[in-house]
Design a protein around this motif. Structure first.
Motif, short mmCIF file in Angstrom:
data_model
loop_
_atom_site.label_atom_id
_atom_site.label_comp_id
_atom_site.label_asym_id
_atom_site.label_seq_id
_atom_site.Cartn_x
_atom_site.Cartn_y
_atom_site.Cartn_z
N GLY A 32 -46.86 2.15 -7.11
CA GLY A 32 -47.73 0.99 -8.44
C GLY A 32 -46.79 1.93 -9.75
N LYS A 33 -46.03 2.74 -9.61
CA LYS A 33 -45.88 3.93 -10.77
C LYS A 33 -44.67 3.53 -11.59
CE LYS A 33 -48.81 7.83 -9.56
NZ LYS A 33 -48.62 9.55 -9.52
N GLY A 34 -43.51 2.52 -10.65
CA GLY A 34 -42.58 2.50 -10.91
C GLY A 34 -42.72 0.77 -12.43
N LYS A 35 -41.16 1.01 -13.13
CA LYS A 35 -41.15 -0.39 -13.64
C LYS A 35 -42.01 -1.41 -13.72
CE LYS A 35 -37.91 -1.58 -17.12
NZ LYS A 35 -36.20 -1.50 -17.84
N LYS A 36 -43.21 -1.94 -14.83
CA LYS A 36 -43.58 -3.37 -14.51
C LYS A 36 -42.29 -4.63 -14.65
CE LYS A 36 -47.71 -1.35 -15.91
NZ LYS A 36 -48.91 -2.01 -16.97
N ALA A 37 -42.73 -5.55 -13.64
CA ALA A 37 -42.06 -7.16 -14.13
C ALA A 37 -42.42 -7.56 -16.42
CB ALA A 37 -42.79 -7.95 -13.21
N PRO A 38 -40.82 -7.89 -16.27
CA PRO A 38 -41.00 -7.98 -17.66
C PRO A 38 -42.19 -9.28 -17.58
CG PRO A 38 -39.06 -8.40 -16.84
CD PRO A 38 -39.61 -7.85 -16.07
N ILE A 39 -42.67 -9.51 -18.34
CA ILE A 39 -43.58 -10.53 -18.99
C ILE A 39 -43.08 -11.21 -20.32
CG2 ILE A 39 -46.08 -11.83 -19.36
CD1 ILE A 39 -47.16 -9.59 -17.44
N SER A 40 -42.67 -12.60 -20.19
CA SER A 40 -42.24 -13.04 -21.51
C SER A 40 -43.66 -13.11 -22.86
CB SER A 40 -41.22 -14.58 -21.58
OG SER A 40 -42.28 -15.32 -21.12
N ARG A 44 -47.10 -14.76 -22.68
CA ARG A 44 -48.28 -13.58 -23.14
C ARG A 44 -49.08 -14.94 -23.89
NH1 ARG A 44 -45.15 -8.73 -24.46
NH2 ARG A 44 -44.80 -7.60 -22.27
N ALA A 45 -48.32 -15.98 -24.48
CA ALA A 45 -49.25 -16.18 -26.03
C ALA A 45 -49.58 -17.46 -25.54
CB ALA A 45 -47.89 -16.98 -27.32
N GLY A 46 -49.36 -17.89 -24.19
CA GLY A 46 -49.77 -19.25 -23.37
C GLY A 46 -49.36 -20.51 -24.00
N LEU A 47 -47.57 -20.51 -24.22
CA LEU A 47 -47.10 -21.38 -24.31
C LEU A 47 -46.43 -21.92 -23.33
CD1 LEU A 47 -46.55 -20.07 -28.03
CD2 LEU A 47 -47.75 -22.42 -27.53
N GLN A 48 -45.53 -23.09 -23.87
CA GLN A 48 -44.39 -23.41 -22.58
C GLN A 48 -43.69 -23.17 -23.94
OE1 GLN A 48 -44.90 -24.41 -20.00
NE2 GLN A 48 -47.33 -24.30 -19.93
N PHE A 49 -43.24 -23.82 -25.16
CA PHE A 49 -41.80 -23.11 -26.22
C PHE A 49 -41.78 -21.96 -26.00
CE2 PHE A 49 -40.57 -27.24 -28.27
CZ PHE A 49 -41.90 -28.05 -27.15
N ALA A 72 -44.61 -14.57 -36.64
CA ALA A 72 -44.34 -15.47 -36.75
C ALA A 72 -42.93 -17.05 -36.20
CB ALA A 72 -42.99 -15.40 -38.45
N ALA A 73 -42.60 -16.49 -35.18
CA ALA A 73 -41.59 -17.10 -34.35
C ALA A 73 -42.89 -17.39 -33.09
CB ALA A 73 -41.04 -15.97 -33.03
N VAL A 74 -44.50 -16.55 -33.06
CA VAL A 74 -45.25 -17.29 -32.15
C VAL A 74 -45.88 -18.37 -32.33
CG1 VAL A 74 -47.22 -17.01 -30.85
CG2 VAL A 74 -45.78 -15.36 -30.71
N ALA A 77 -43.50 -21.03 -32.63
CA ALA A 77 -43.31 -22.00 -30.99
C ALA A 77 -44.79 -22.72 -31.54
CB ALA A 77 -43.39 -20.64 -30.41
N ALA A 78 -45.92 -22.45 -31.35
CA ALA A 78 -46.81 -23.17 -30.96
C ALA A 78 -47.24 -24.40 -32.04
CB ALA A 78 -48.52 -22.24 -31.59
N ILE A 79 -46.92 -24.32 -33.14
CA ILE A 79 -46.85 -25.07 -33.99
C ILE A 79 -45.83 -26.92 -33.89
CG2 ILE A 79 -46.10 -26.36 -36.06
CD1 ILE A 79 -46.42 -24.04 -37.66
N LEU A 80 -44.69 -26.00 -33.19
CA LEU A 80 -44.02 -27.30 -32.59
C LEU A 80 -43.82 -27.82 -31.15
CD1 LEU A 80 -40.28 -25.35 -32.84
CD2 LEU A 80 -40.97 -27.32 -34.08
N GLU A 81 -45.29 -26.33 -30.21
CA GLU A 81 -45.58 -27.51 -29.26
C GLU A 81 -47.01 -28.26 -29.71
OE1 GLU A 81 -47.65 -25.10 -25.11
OE2 GLU A 81 -46.12 -24.40 -25.98
#
Length: 185
Positions: A32-40, A44-49, A72-74, A77-81
């Motif tokens: 379990g000390k290996g590389k973690k799976a990437p999380i978008s 992380r922000a709980g968005l679909q966009f 700024a991107a988060v 994205a939240a406004i557009l969603e």
């Protein structure tokens, strides 16, 4: 003569050996000390966009290698969603009112023009949206057609018994508008 310690195999350091319990490859075996799976960033922000794509597009629009903060991107994205969800909800209600299951440009037009805030925000013409149904007050019929007399209607009298309209016209104007309990007998 093995100098590796008694287990046999290759002599030397870490070359080719199985060190640390990992078997190699991209498998998830190990301690379990290996590389973690990437999380978008969107998840992380709980968005679909897509936050990453919006960040890339924001950076491409800034002149002379300007910098764009990651939040700024988060935020964008939240406004557009939110706006997309709002328009789709109103358009879905419009399609439900018309008893169809598919949202068309007409439903989008009715949704956007029916909401005061979205109407001020979206000033574009929607292709295939049609027009908003509206009839001016001066074009509406206010009374009976010209040339046809009105039919006399029965109006309730003091005891709740209907009186013909002719008897109501003979009463003084004050008594016509009085409640039944206050009428003189």
């Amino acid at each position: 003569m093995e100098s590796g310690g008694g287990k046999g195999g290759k002599v030397g350091g870490k070359v080719g050996g199985k060190i640390g319990g990992k078997t190699g490859g991209k498998g998830k075996t190990g301690a379990g000390k290996g590389k973690k799976a990437p999380i978008s960033r969107a998840s992380r922000a709980g968005l679909q966009f897509p936050v990453g794509r919006i960040h890339r597009m924001l950076k491409s629009r800034i002149p002379s290698n300007g910098r764009v903060g990651s939040t700024a991107a988060v935020y964008s994205a939240a406004i557009l969603e939110y706006l997309t969800a709002e328009v789709l909800e109103l358009a879905g209600n419009a399609s439900k009112d018309l008893r169809v299951k598919r949202i068309t440009p007409r439903h989008l037009q009715l949704a956007i023009r029916g909401d005061e805030e979205l109407d001020t925000l979206v000033k574009a013409t929607i292709a295939g949206g049609g027009v908003i149904p509206h009839i001016h007050k001066s074009l509406m019929n206010k009374g009976p057609p010209i040339g046809k007399p009105m039919k006399p209607t029965a109006v309730a009298g003091p005891g709740g018994v209907p009186k013909p309209a002719q008897q109501m016209q003979q009463m003084p104007a004050q008594q016509q508008h009085m409640p039944a309990a206050m009428m003189p007998k």
